[in-house]
Design a protein around this motif. Sequence first.
Motif, PDB file in Angstrom:
ATOM      1  N   PRO A   1       0.831  -1.213   0.000  1.00  0.00           N
ATOM      2  CA  PRO A   1       0.000   0.000   0.000  1.00  0.00           C
ATOM      3  C   PRO A   1       0.865   1.263   0.000  1.00  0.00           C
ATOM      4  O   PRO A   1       1.870   1.343   0.708  1.00  0.00           O
ATOM      5  CB  PRO A   1      -0.783  -0.100   1.314  1.00  0.00           C
ATOM      6  N   SER A   2       0.488   2.240  -0.820  1.00  0.00           N
ATOM      7  CA  SER A   2       1.186   3.524  -0.838  1.00  0.00           C
ATOM      8  C   SER A   2       0.223   4.571  -1.377  1.00  0.00           C
ATOM      9  O   SER A   2      -0.941   4.275  -1.654  1.00  0.00           O
ATOM     10  CB  SER A   2       2.449   3.455  -1.705  1.00  0.00           C
ATOM     11  N   ASN A   3       0.717   5.780  -1.571  1.00  0.00           N
ATOM     12  CA  ASN A   3      -0.150   6.865  -2.041  1.00  0.00           C
ATOM     13  C   ASN A   3       0.043   7.177  -3.518  1.00  0.00           C
ATOM     14  O   ASN A   3      -0.403   8.217  -3.993  1.00  0.00           O
ATOM     15  CB  ASN A   3       0.083   8.131  -1.209  1.00  0.00           C
ATOM     16  N   ASN A   4       0.711   6.294  -4.244  1.00  0.00           N
ATOM     17  CA  ASN A   4       0.833   6.504  -5.688  1.00  0.00           C
ATOM     18  C   ASN A   4       1.010   5.175  -6.397  1.00  0.00           C
ATOM     19  O   ASN A   4       1.315   4.155  -5.790  1.00  0.00           O
ATOM     20  CB  ASN A   4       2.003   7.443  -6.022  1.00  0.00           C
ATOM     21  N   GLY A   5       0.798   5.220  -7.726  1.00  0.00           N
ATOM     22  CA  GLY A   5       1.014   4.052  -8.562  1.00  0.00           C
ATOM     23  C   GLY A   5       0.173   2.857  -8.165  1.00  0.00           C
ATOM     24  O   GLY A   5      -0.940   2.967  -7.659  1.00  0.00           O
ATOM     25  N   ARG A   6       0.723   1.662  -8.392  1.00  0.00           N
ATOM     26  CA  ARG A   6      -0.011   0.434  -8.114  1.00  0.00           C
ATOM     27  C   ARG A   6      -0.264   0.273  -6.621  1.00  0.00           C
ATOM     28  O   ARG A   6      -1.253  -0.360  -6.221  1.00  0.00           O
ATOM     29  CB  ARG A   6       0.739  -0.777  -8.688  1.00  0.00           C
TER      30      ARG A   6
ATOM     31  N   TYR B   1      -1.221   2.627  -4.703  1.00  0.00           N
ATOM     32  CA  TYR B   1      -2.450   3.365  -4.402  1.00  0.00           C
ATOM     33  C   TYR B   1      -3.677   2.580  -4.858  1.00  0.00           C
ATOM     34  O   TYR B   1      -4.729   2.616  -4.210  1.00  0.00           O
ATOM     35  CB  TYR B   1      -2.436   4.744  -5.066  1.00  0.00           C
ATOM     36  N   VAL B   2      -3.538   1.851  -5.989  1.00  0.00           N
ATOM     37  CA  VAL B   2      -4.636   0.989  -6.432  1.00  0.00           C
ATOM     38  C   VAL B   2      -4.962  -0.009  -5.321  1.00  0.00           C
ATOM     39  O   VAL B   2      -6.133  -0.218  -4.972  1.00  0.00           O
ATOM     40  CB  VAL B   2      -4.268   0.242  -7.735  1.00  0.00           C
ATOM     41  N   LEU B   3      -3.924  -0.629  -4.775  1.00  0.00           N
ATOM     42  CA  LEU B   3      -4.109  -1.582  -3.680  1.00  0.00           C
ATOM     43  C   LEU B   3      -4.785  -0.926  -2.487  1.00  0.00           C
ATOM     44  O   LEU B   3      -5.756  -1.446  -1.933  1.00  0.00           O
ATOM     45  CB  LEU B   3      -2.747  -2.154  -3.281  1.00  0.00           C
ATOM     46  N   ARG B   4      -4.277   0.236  -2.081  1.00  0.00           N
ATOM     47  CA  ARG B   4      -4.838   0.934  -0.917  1.00  0.00           C
ATOM     48  C   ARG B   4      -6.302   1.311  -1.164  1.00  0.00           C
ATOM     49  O   ARG B   4      -7.147   1.169  -0.273  1.00  0.00           O
ATOM     50  CB  ARG B   4      -4.000   2.174  -0.630  1.00  0.00           C
ATOM     51  N   ARG B   5      -6.584   1.767  -2.373  1.00  0.00           N
ATOM     52  CA  ARG B   5      -7.953   2.182  -2.685  1.00  0.00           C
ATOM     53  C   ARG B   5      -8.910   0.990  -2.605  1.00  0.00           C
ATOM     54  O   ARG B   5     -10.019   1.101  -2.065  1.00  0.00           O
ATOM     55  CB  ARG B   5      -7.987   2.801  -4.083  1.00  0.00           C
ATOM     56  N   LEU B   6      -8.501  -0.161  -3.135  1.00  0.00           N
ATOM     57  CA  LEU B   6      -9.344  -1.353  -3.084  1.00  0.00           C
ATOM     58  C   LEU B   6      -9.567  -1.803  -1.639  1.00  0.00           C
ATOM     59  O   LEU B   6     -10.687  -2.139  -1.247  1.00  0.00           O
ATOM     60  CB  LEU B   6      -8.699  -2.483  -3.895  1.00  0.00           C
TER      61      LEU B   6
ATOM     62  N   PHE C   1      -8.592  11.560   4.479  1.00  0.00           N
ATOM     63  CA  PHE C   1      -9.752  10.940   3.843  1.00  0.00           C
ATOM     64  C   PHE C   1      -9.587  11.037   2.329  1.00  0.00           C
ATOM     65  O   PHE C   1      -9.554  12.138   1.772  1.00  0.00           O
ATOM     66  CB  PHE C   1     -11.021  11.663   4.286  1.00  0.00           C
ATOM     67  N   PRO C   2      -9.461   9.904   1.615  1.00  0.00           N
ATOM     68  CA  PRO C   2      -9.144   9.940   0.177  1.00  0.00           C
ATOM     69  C   PRO C   2     -10.255  10.563  -0.659  1.00  0.00           C
ATOM     70  O   PRO C   2     -11.437  10.387  -0.378  1.00  0.00           O
ATOM     71  CB  PRO C   2      -8.936   8.466  -0.188  1.00  0.00           C
ATOM     72  N   ILE C   3      -9.868  11.273  -1.707  1.00  0.00           N
ATOM     73  CA  ILE C   3     -10.818  11.943  -2.595  1.00  0.00           C
ATOM     74  C   ILE C   3     -11.778  10.948  -3.243  1.00  0.00           C
ATOM     75  O   ILE C   3     -12.952  11.239  -3.437  1.00  0.00           O
ATOM     76  CB  ILE C   3     -10.064  12.773  -3.681  1.00  0.00           C
ATOM     77  N   ASP C   4     -11.286   9.745  -3.575  1.00  0.00           N
ATOM     78  CA  ASP C   4     -12.151   8.744  -4.206  1.00  0.00           C
ATOM     79  C   ASP C   4     -13.311   8.375  -3.290  1.00  0.00           C
ATOM     80  O   ASP C   4     -14.437   8.200  -3.743  1.00  0.00           O
ATOM     81  CB  ASP C   4     -11.347   7.481  -4.543  1.00  0.00           C
ATOM     82  N   LEU C   5     -13.024   8.262  -1.990  1.00  0.00           N
ATOM     83  CA  LEU C   5     -14.070   7.916  -1.038  1.00  0.00           C
ATOM     84  C   LEU C   5     -15.036   9.086  -0.848  1.00  0.00           C
ATOM     85  O   LEU C   5     -16.251   8.888  -0.728  1.00  0.00           O
ATOM     86  CB  LEU C   5     -13.430   7.528   0.293  1.00  0.00           C
ATOM     87  N   THR C   6     -14.504  10.302  -0.846  1.00  0.00           N
ATOM     88  CA  THR C   6     -15.367  11.486  -0.768  1.00  0.00           C
ATOM     89  C   THR C   6     -16.341  11.515  -1.933  1.00  0.00           C
ATOM     90  O   THR C   6     -17.545  11.753  -1.770  1.00  0.00           O
ATOM     91  CB  THR C   6     -14.517  12.776  -0.759  1.00  0.00           C
TER      92      THR C   6
ATOM     93  N   GLU D   1      14.890   2.989  13.259  1.00  0.00           N
ATOM     94  CA  GLU D   1      13.937   2.466  12.277  1.00  0.00           C
ATOM     95  C   GLU D   1      12.682   3.294  12.393  1.00  0.00           C
ATOM     96  O   GLU D   1      12.186   3.544  13.499  1.00  0.00           O
ATOM     97  CB  GLU D   1      13.636   0.984  12.546  1.00  0.00           C
ATOM     98  N   SER D   2      12.168   3.790  11.265  1.00  0.00           N
ATOM     99  CA  SER D   2      11.029   4.715  11.322  1.00  0.00           C
ATOM    100  C   SER D   2      10.225   4.645  10.029  1.00  0.00           C
ATOM    101  O   SER D   2      10.600   3.968   9.072  1.00  0.00           O
ATOM    102  CB  SER D   2      11.529   6.149  11.556  1.00  0.00           C
ATOM    103  N   SER D   3       9.123   5.377  10.018  1.00  0.00           N
ATOM    104  CA  SER D   3       8.283   5.500   8.828  1.00  0.00           C
ATOM    105  C   SER D   3       8.577   6.830   8.147  1.00  0.00           C
ATOM    106  O   SER D   3       8.701   7.860   8.807  1.00  0.00           O
ATOM    107  CB  SER D   3       6.805   5.445   9.215  1.00  0.00           C
ATOM    108  N   VAL D   4       8.695   6.800   6.807  1.00  0.00           N
ATOM    109  CA  VAL D   4       8.905   8.047   6.068  1.00  0.00           C
ATOM    110  C   VAL D   4       7.723   8.369   5.160  1.00  0.00           C
ATOM    111  O   VAL D   4       7.548   9.500   4.731  1.00  0.00           O
ATOM    112  CB  VAL D   4      10.197   8.010   5.229  1.00  0.00           C
ATOM    113  N   ALA D   5       6.917   7.363   4.844  1.00  0.00           N
ATOM    114  CA  ALA D   5       5.727   7.548   4.015  1.00  0.00           C
ATOM    115  C   ALA D   5       4.887   6.290   4.144  1.00  0.00           C
ATOM    116  O   ALA D   5       5.342   5.281   4.699  1.00  0.00           O
ATOM    117  CB  ALA D   5       6.115   7.787   2.553  1.00  0.00           C
ATOM    118  N   ALA D   6       3.675   6.359   3.642  1.00  0.00           N
ATOM    119  CA  ALA D   6       2.808   5.187   3.690  1.00  0.00           C
ATOM    120  C   ALA D   6       3.447   4.044   2.910  1.00  0.00           C
ATOM    121  O   ALA D   6       3.764   4.184   1.739  1.00  0.00           O
ATOM    122  CB  ALA D   6       1.447   5.525   3.087  1.00  0.00           C
TER     123      ALA D   6
END
Length: 876
Positions: free
Chosen positions: A293-298, A300-305, A396-401, A683-688
Amino acid sequence: MQWMGLNEIREKYLEFFEGKGHLRLPSFPLIPKDDNSLLLINSGMAPMKKYFTGEVTPPRKRVTTCQKCIRTGDIENVGITDRHGTFFEMLGNFSFGDYFKHEATAWAWEFCTKVMEMPVDKLWVTIYQDDDEAFEVWTKEVGVAADHIVRLGKEDNFWEHGPGPCGPCSEIYFDRGPEHGCGKPTCGVGCDCDRYVEFWNVVFSQFNSDGHGNYPPMEHPNIDTGMGLERLACVMQNVDNLFLVDTMQNIIKKVCTIAGTEYGKDKKKDISIRVITDHVRSVTFMIADGIMPSNNGRGYVLRRLLRRAARHGRLLGIDRSFLTEVAESVIHESCGAYPELTEKKEMIQKVISVEEESFAKTIDQGTAMLNEIMEHHEGTVISGEDAFKLSDTYGFPIDLTKEIAAENGMTVDEETYHQRMQEQRQTARAARKNAGAESWAGESDLLKGVPETEFLGYREQTAQAKVLAIIAGDARAESADAGDEIGLILDRTTFYGESGGQVGDTGTLSADDAVLAVSDTTKNHAKNFIHHCTVQAGTIRIGDSVTTQPDWKRRQAIMRNHTAAHLLQAALRRVLGTHVEQAGQLVNDRHVRFDFTHFAALTPEELRKVEEMVNEKILSAVPVESSEMPIEEAKKLGAMALFGEKYGKIVRVVSVDDFSKEFCGGTHMDNTAKLGLFKIVAESSVAAGVRRIEAVTGYGVYRLLNDSLQTIDQTAAALKSNTSADLVAHAEQTAAQLKQAESELEKLNAKLAGRQVEQLLAAAEQAGSVRVCTAKLNGADAGVLRTMCDKVRDQAPDMVAVFAGVNGAKANIAVAVGKDALAKGAHAGKIAKAVAQLAGGNGGGKPDFAMAGAKDLAKLDTALQAARGITAEFAK
């Protein structure tokens, strides 16, 4: 024609074409390999395009597959209709310059009529309107009745996607009977109704389009077929749509069990059941193929589904995480054909679980905010500003809005939303600009015509080189004098130019008449190495001979950390899984910073395993080997490439035995032992979906050890511990004493709050049908305010308490509503919000208790005075 399960149909097909001399290949991953034109594999032939074009030699001229596919063009319609889905399987048999129309048609007919035992009178064939050859083959060789062949135009029966192999095609349809038709006199093959089902497309790739209307014939024509497995299952099981196929029904039953409902009884619920079934099926296969899952590319497709599935679970009344249970059903149904689902089961469920739980925190707050926006909104268009706020502030993602808005008969001003998003990106981009890097933005134009620099730094420390160009300011110069800051380009160098995450070298350049200090080395697209220098003495001129001398101690530290980055990636892939890929790195003389794709924070045990694995390779003193080779050879060796990076025909591969093989142009130690030791420091998070590890090697570990020992000694001294060995016991004793002191302080605060409450209750005033007490308390934190509110509710059920605690320049407002006051209409959340807004703040909460913030302390007294009137409005 007998009923046949989907898994049985798949195996029957593949076995049939194996019997015709085809090589059965496993499904290619959903991530396209060496193909940037596709986000996800969406057809059976997509992963084999290079076989058709001749760029790559196929393993055999005859191939058969069942390919996993994802298509998301109609994602909004999934669930709403019975036909739409995102995941499907495509059966295919392919000929790369081997057999052609005669065999392809005969075998297709044999499979349909002999293996599947479909009634001949139910089968129809379409051909391209000008393909007389296909008509002859189908009628005279295969034996299809001429009145069951339909000629259609180029739009339907000519397969062409831009320049390249193309040609006419034949499609096979199954007639489900007039009871499934539209009843129109014109109803026939190609009608949009449900009577005639197209399930197999046989493409005769016999031309090579130039993209301008010219179609010269191919010397060796190909066959490309595609048959939707789910569509064929619909025919064989005599059901109306893919959601009624046996494997899909088993997943649907799982969803219904979890939701406590039944499929087919409620149209609205059926939509949600179909969405969950389809989407979890897709994400299960996507994660198994390494998509995170991420906020771009494939990603984001996964996250959106995933998010759509989770939301539809809420609509079914499921108030807990449940998608992993559905995924388990998906795995059970398909693991026979796709063993990777079983192998990756734990990871699949972990990714889904983490993402679902993360979204649960977002969806409740975001949905409540969106509902409030729609409730108080005039008109049917939600503003782009509100949509942006939902996305930016609440995640809150735009697609869900858009989806929720559509369900309520509303739309979203997407133009303004995207405009605000673009403004945010530009602001972020501007903030990231580095003045030093930007100052050389025009270097490529300035260095036009200057030959690329030969890099000798893999083998040599120093070299003799010639000055080819000097950049001073924004222009080329013939010479530079002491004190000048310049960019110097040589014909050859041992200085490494920053690239691939490895920083550039520093050091010294010396000529007969000049000495230059190099503060950085960069490289442009023309492969000119730019030495960023200050002339310390003398004059440097074009044509001068210089000696290159990088800071070798610094370079060795960088090389240790770069080699460590390779070992780290290899260890992460072994401990976490092959979904781990580099997402960025910084290698300098102080540490290695490595970003990688992963879905969750690493556990202490995982970090220990990774660190131990890297150190094992270091202490084993394994040679680090580098070699240049053709890119195809490197790929055959299994060398890892950076995803999305463009490489030339010849690449450099850095290997540490069979543990690590990577494409890399950087510099490395020649033996792992020279790294000394490896220690992860963060060890940390830098993005989704992206994690970061920071680590040190060599002298970095030595410094870390010394610093840690010094800290331990200082801490022991502060706690008056005689030795560091007693430190833990002293720390535990001190913590216990602090805890006891805090407990006593809480008791004192409670007593003080009790006395204050008694005084405040005595001074309470009537407000409508309830009583109100207010107070401003200097130094009272949120805990004290909450304690006082609890006492008010316990002692005076008819009371509304509004207390403000002031700490420095900030104030908290707490509102409590007693049981009787609550019954008379008083609402803590609404009162807190109204009072706070009068003091420049905002907030809210539950009916019986709420907190808010106040920014303008000058208006706080006025706001508290207004509390009585505000309360009276609710409890009249």
